[in-house]
Design a protein around this motif. Sequence first.
Motif, mmCIF file in Angstrom:
data_model
loop_
_atom_site.group_PDB
_atom_site.id
_atom_site.type_symbol
_atom_site.label_atom_id
_atom_site.label_comp_id
_atom_site.label_asym_id
_atom_site.label_seq_id
_atom_site.Cartn_x
_atom_site.Cartn_y
_atom_site.Cartn_z
ATOM 1 N N LYS A 89 20.889 -43.842 1.648
ATOM 2 C CA LYS A 89 21.059 -43.484 3.051
ATOM 3 C C LYS A 89 21.117 -41.969 3.234
ATOM 4 O O LYS A 89 20.553 -41.418 4.193
ATOM 5 C CB LYS A 89 22.342 -44.127 3.591
ATOM 6 N N SER A 90 21.780 -41.278 2.303
ATOM 7 C CA SER A 90 21.931 -39.827 2.420
ATOM 8 C C SER A 90 20.584 -39.116 2.376
ATOM 9 O O SER A 90 20.364 -38.129 3.095
ATOM 10 C CB SER A 90 22.835 -39.300 1.304
ATOM 11 N N PHE A 91 19.660 -39.614 1.542
ATOM 12 C CA PHE A 91 18.349 -38.980 1.476
ATOM 13 C C PHE A 91 17.636 -39.059 2.822
ATOM 14 O O PHE A 91 17.056 -38.077 3.294
ATOM 15 C CB PHE A 91 17.487 -39.633 0.396
ATOM 16 N N PHE A 92 17.690 -40.213 3.465
ATOM 17 C CA PHE A 92 17.003 -40.355 4.749
ATOM 18 C C PHE A 92 17.770 -39.659 5.873
ATOM 19 O O PHE A 92 17.184 -39.302 6.892
ATOM 20 C CB PHE A 92 16.734 -41.830 5.042
ATOM 21 N N ASP A 93 19.069 -39.414 5.661
ATOM 22 C CA ASP A 93 19.833 -38.634 6.634
ATOM 23 C C ASP A 93 19.412 -37.167 6.651
ATOM 24 O O ASP A 93 19.498 -36.509 7.699
ATOM 25 C CB ASP A 93 21.334 -38.716 6.328
ATOM 26 N N VAL A 94 18.980 -36.634 5.505
ATOM 27 C CA VAL A 94 18.581 -35.222 5.459
ATOM 28 C C VAL A 94 17.071 -35.044 5.621
ATOM 29 O O VAL A 94 16.560 -33.929 5.541
ATOM 30 C CB VAL A 94 19.053 -34.541 4.147
ATOM 31 N N LEU A 95 16.367 -36.135 5.875
ATOM 32 C CA LEU A 95 14.937 -36.066 6.147
ATOM 33 C C LEU A 95 14.727 -35.733 7.623
ATOM 34 O O LEU A 95 15.543 -36.084 8.468
ATOM 35 C CB LEU A 95 14.304 -37.418 5.818
ATOM 36 N N ASP A 96 13.630 -35.044 7.925
ATOM 37 C CA ASP A 96 13.310 -34.761 9.326
ATOM 38 C C ASP A 96 13.241 -36.078 10.103
ATOM 39 O O ASP A 96 12.606 -37.037 9.655
ATOM 40 C CB ASP A 96 11.955 -34.037 9.412
ATOM 41 N N PRO A 97 13.890 -36.160 11.257
ATOM 42 C CA PRO A 97 13.935 -37.421 12.012
ATOM 43 C C PRO A 97 12.567 -37.983 12.374
ATOM 44 O O PRO A 97 12.436 -39.191 12.590
ATOM 45 C CB PRO A 97 14.728 -37.048 13.275
ATOM 46 N N GLU A 98 11.546 -37.138 12.460
ATOM 47 C CA GLU A 98 10.216 -37.607 12.836
ATOM 48 C C GLU A 98 9.300 -37.812 11.634
ATOM 49 O O GLU A 98 8.135 -38.174 11.799
ATOM 50 C CB GLU A 98 9.564 -36.600 13.787
ATOM 51 N N ALA A 99 9.810 -37.622 10.423
ATOM 52 C CA ALA A 99 8.960 -37.660 9.231
ATOM 53 C C ALA A 99 8.336 -39.035 8.996
ATOM 54 O O ALA A 99 7.246 -39.137 8.429
ATOM 55 C CB ALA A 99 9.752 -37.225 8.005
ATOM 56 N N LEU A 100 9.016 -40.099 9.422
ATOM 57 C CA LEU A 100 8.517 -41.452 9.164
ATOM 58 C C LEU A 100 7.874 -42.098 10.380
ATOM 59 O O LEU A 100 7.458 -43.258 10.310
ATOM 60 C CB LEU A 100 9.654 -42.341 8.661
ATOM 61 N N ALA A 101 7.772 -41.385 11.476
ATOM 62 C CA ALA A 101 7.219 -41.968 12.704
ATOM 63 C C ALA A 101 5.802 -42.480 12.472
ATOM 64 O O ALA A 101 4.914 -41.721 12.069
ATOM 65 C CB ALA A 101 7.228 -40.937 13.820
ATOM 66 N N GLY A 102 5.600 -43.768 12.693
ATOM 67 C CA GLY A 102 4.281 -44.376 12.540
ATOM 68 C C GLY A 102 3.840 -44.598 11.111
ATOM 69 O O GLY A 102 2.710 -45.028 10.880
ATOM 70 N N LYS A 103 4.719 -44.349 10.132
ATOM 71 C CA LYS A 103 4.331 -44.452 8.727
ATOM 72 C C LYS A 103 4.604 -45.858 8.195
ATOM 73 O O LYS A 103 5.689 -46.412 8.389
ATOM 74 C CB LYS A 103 5.107 -43.420 7.903
ATOM 75 N N PRO A 104 3.644 -46.465 7.493
ATOM 76 C CA PRO A 104 3.874 -47.794 6.916
ATOM 77 C C PRO A 104 4.912 -47.728 5.799
ATOM 78 O O PRO A 104 4.837 -46.868 4.918
ATOM 79 C CB PRO A 104 2.502 -48.186 6.364
ATOM 80 N N VAL A 105 5.865 -48.655 5.828
ATOM 81 C CA VAL A 105 6.943 -48.676 4.839
ATOM 82 C C VAL A 105 7.161 -50.097 4.350
ATOM 83 O O VAL A 105 7.260 -51.034 5.150
ATOM 84 C CB VAL A 105 8.256 -48.125 5.435
ATOM 85 N N LEU A 106 7.250 -50.246 3.042
ATOM 86 C CA LEU A 106 7.599 -51.515 2.419
ATOM 87 C C LEU A 106 9.042 -51.390 1.939
ATOM 88 O O LEU A 106 9.376 -50.498 1.166
ATOM 89 C CB LEU A 106 6.666 -51.804 1.235
#
Length: 207
Positions: A89-106
């Motif tokens: 969770k901490s890694f995604f907390d320090v990621l840019d909030p828009e970094a995953l917008a529209g990105k396919p995730v498994l």
Amino acid sequence: MKLVVVSAGLSVPSSTRLLGDRLAAAVGRAAEVETQVVELRELAVEIAQNFTNGFPGRALAAAQDAVAGADGLIVVTPVFSASYSGLFKSFFDVLDPEALAGKPVLIAATGGSARHSLVLEHALRPLFAYLKAVVVPTGVYAASEDWGAEGLDGRIERAAGELAALMTGLSGGVPAGRAPHSSPADAFSAAAVVPFEEQLAALRPTG
């Protein structure tokens, strides 16, 4: 296409990393991808420092860039206290909030008991929906007893195929036997989608 695996496994060797590797290999059989693995265990100190000083270290910044620049992600976490790990969770907390917008995730997870399999739906899927990612329908959970048992391989192949279809549709490529897609949702067969009007008709009383 670039595929990034984010693994939050803590031990060496790690069943979490093993699951990520198997999922990545299955995606590679369905589409031509270049795979990079981000081991969060190696970034734990820089992630903590980022919370206190607001700046990512060199390794963390490289991992953040890799995730932001990926055509698709596989994210795998061990289960602690019936949820994803704090490091994950901490890694995604320090990621840019828009970094995953529209990105396919498994999404995938490992745990000691099958009782925790719902972590995919009550924790991981809402997290990545909040981050505006496009989460593939099939998540993969591997309990201790799943390794070597029937069923895990099929779930891996199905989820990997869904991710490959989304990645290919977004990148503009067309895998053999598939029609081109204009959006992430179009990457799945239209035959599997029931029109809303038909859903309503099925709910209406007939007597």
